[in-house]
Scaffold this active site. Structure first.
Site, short mmCIF file in Angstrom:
data_model
loop_
_atom_site.label_atom_id
_atom_site.label_comp_id
_atom_site.label_asym_id
_atom_site.label_seq_id
_atom_site.Cartn_x
_atom_site.Cartn_y
_atom_site.Cartn_z
CG ASP A 49 -2.38 -1.62 1.34
OD1 ASP A 49 -2.21 -2.15 0.46
OD2 ASP A 49 -2.18 -1.66 2.65
CD GLU A 233 -8.54 -4.38 -1.54
OE1 GLU A 233 -9.57 -4.11 -0.78
OE2 GLU A 233 -7.40 -5.23 -2.08
CG HIS A 296 -3.23 0.01 -2.39
ND1 HIS A 296 -4.53 0.15 -1.14
CD2 HIS A 296 -2.50 1.46 -1.86
CE1 HIS A 296 -4.97 1.12 -0.50
NE2 HIS A 296 -3.46 2.14 -0.52
NE ARG A 324 0.13 -6.85 0.10
CZ ARG A 324 -0.45 -6.35 0.59
NH1 ARG A 324 -2.06 -6.09 -0.42
NH2 ARG A 324 -1.32 -6.07 1.81
#
Length: 366
Positions: A49, A233, A296, A324
């Site tokens: 993110d 999202e 993201h 990630r």
């Protein structure tokens, strides 16, 4: 057979490693960027993110970890800088646990951090709500004051109705007004296996929602559905030449099929709270057989301002999960003014440094 330009770059990269007694870095253990002169390689950091904002010649990144929120500062896009904790979650309250995906914005002379958190730890993640922190002064490293939970329901806060599950709040300044955009549920539920949509509302100020929320998009296209959970999202704002885009993540964040979709405002003078004014396109960026689960993102420019760059996270394997790392690459624009993100560049491939960043010192250290 003539070598492709990318192959030539890679041979030069390997040669540089041999000359300096180093080898290319493992993609799962990178903490700084391995480079030859004028190039860097992805990933640039561990984590997920990613959020980067450029101001006064510096890049400020923001993230969550160890029960709090950190900010880092760097004069190079390819180097994150030292991460310093600027806020710790309280021991109890609506935002005591599961701090997710903070974003750092500079609005009206102050810094604001938007984030999601929960009142209870662990699964199921059914308590996520969104809040905002405000800097006391103009220092992005704080201190910050907690401005409380944002209202994300279907009736204005003074009616006493309950905020609805909400994550990934981002901010859209447009035509003199301020809007919040986020990922949310249609109503609160007892399971986190619940469909996610994109919502928007007008703001009275950077910490107060001033209108009922409007659902501007749902996961309905074939490239947004087909997995165990349909979701949208991580909305991010991208502007260029008076065009406005919302680039969002869709499919499942824990799977390799995670990808990006796009909403574009048909005319930037139109009301963004009218769903019909947003045109959906996608997927605009998705994984390959070498890069998995891209999503993201955030967006910025090169040091000299001449290039546009996307910063995003990718899965480190094809196995389900949230392991990630953070990557970046340059993107361009087509003749109609739409962003062209291209194909994600595999880890370890030499990439030319952002314009104006200059040459970097060769290092073999993790």
């Amino acid at each position: 057979m003539p070598l492709k330009l990318s192959q030539v770059y890679y041979l030069l990269f390997l040669l540089g490693g041999a000359l300096f007694g180093c080898t290319p870095r493992s993609v799962t253990s990178v903490s700084t960027t391995q480079t030859t002169e004028g190039y860097f390689t992805n990933p640039i950091a561990k984590g997920a993110d990613p959020w980067i904002i450029k101001k006064d010649g510096f890049y400020y990144s923001c993230g969550a970890g160890k029960g709090g929120i950190y900010v880092a500062k760097s004069d190079k896009l390819t180097q994150v800088g030292e991460r310093k904790t600027v806020w710790k979650a309280p021991e109890e309250g609506w935002n005591a646990y599961s701090v997710w995906a903070p974003e750092l914005h500079f609005l009206n002379g102050k810094w604001y951090i938007y984030y999601a958190a929960a009142k209870a730890p662990g699964k199921p993640f059914i308590h996520q709500r969104s809040g905002v922190l405000e800097s006391v002064g103009q220092d992005p490293f704080g201190p910050y004051r907690d401005k409380g939970m944002l209202y994300t329901g279907d009736s204005l806060q003074y009616t006493g109705s309950e905020p609805v599950w909400a994550i990934d709040v981002t901010i859209l300044p447009l035509n003199g007004s301020l809007y919040a955009v986020w990922s949310g549920w249609q109503k609160n539920a007892k399971t986190d296996a619940t469909r996610q949509h994109l919502y928007m509302a007008r703001m009275n100020n950077p910490w107060t929602i001033g209108s009922n929320r409007v659902k501007i998009s749902s996961p309905e296209e074939s490239w947004e559905t087909g997995g165990p959970l349909d979701l949208q999202e991580g909305p991010q704002i991208l502007k260029k030449n008076k065009k406005v885009f919302i680039i969002y993540s869709t499919r499942e964040s824990w799977l390799k099929e995670y990808r990006l979709g796009q909403l574009s405002l048909a005319d930037s003078t139109l009301n963004p709270l009218e769903p019909k004014n947003w045109v959906k396109t996608g997927p605009v960026f998705q994984g390959t057989d070498q890069v998995f689960g891209v999503g993201h993102p955030s967006f910025t420019t090169s040091a000299d301002g001449t290039e546009d760059w996307i910063i995003y996270h990718a899965k480190i394997s094809t196995q389900p999960g949230w392991a990630r790392d953070i990557r970046l690459q340059k993107f361009t624009w087509d003749k109609k003014g739409n962003p062209v993100f291209g194909t994600p560049i595999p880890a370890g491939t030499p990439v030319k440094l952002p314009a104006g960043e200059g040459r970097k010192v060769h290092s073999c250290q993790d």
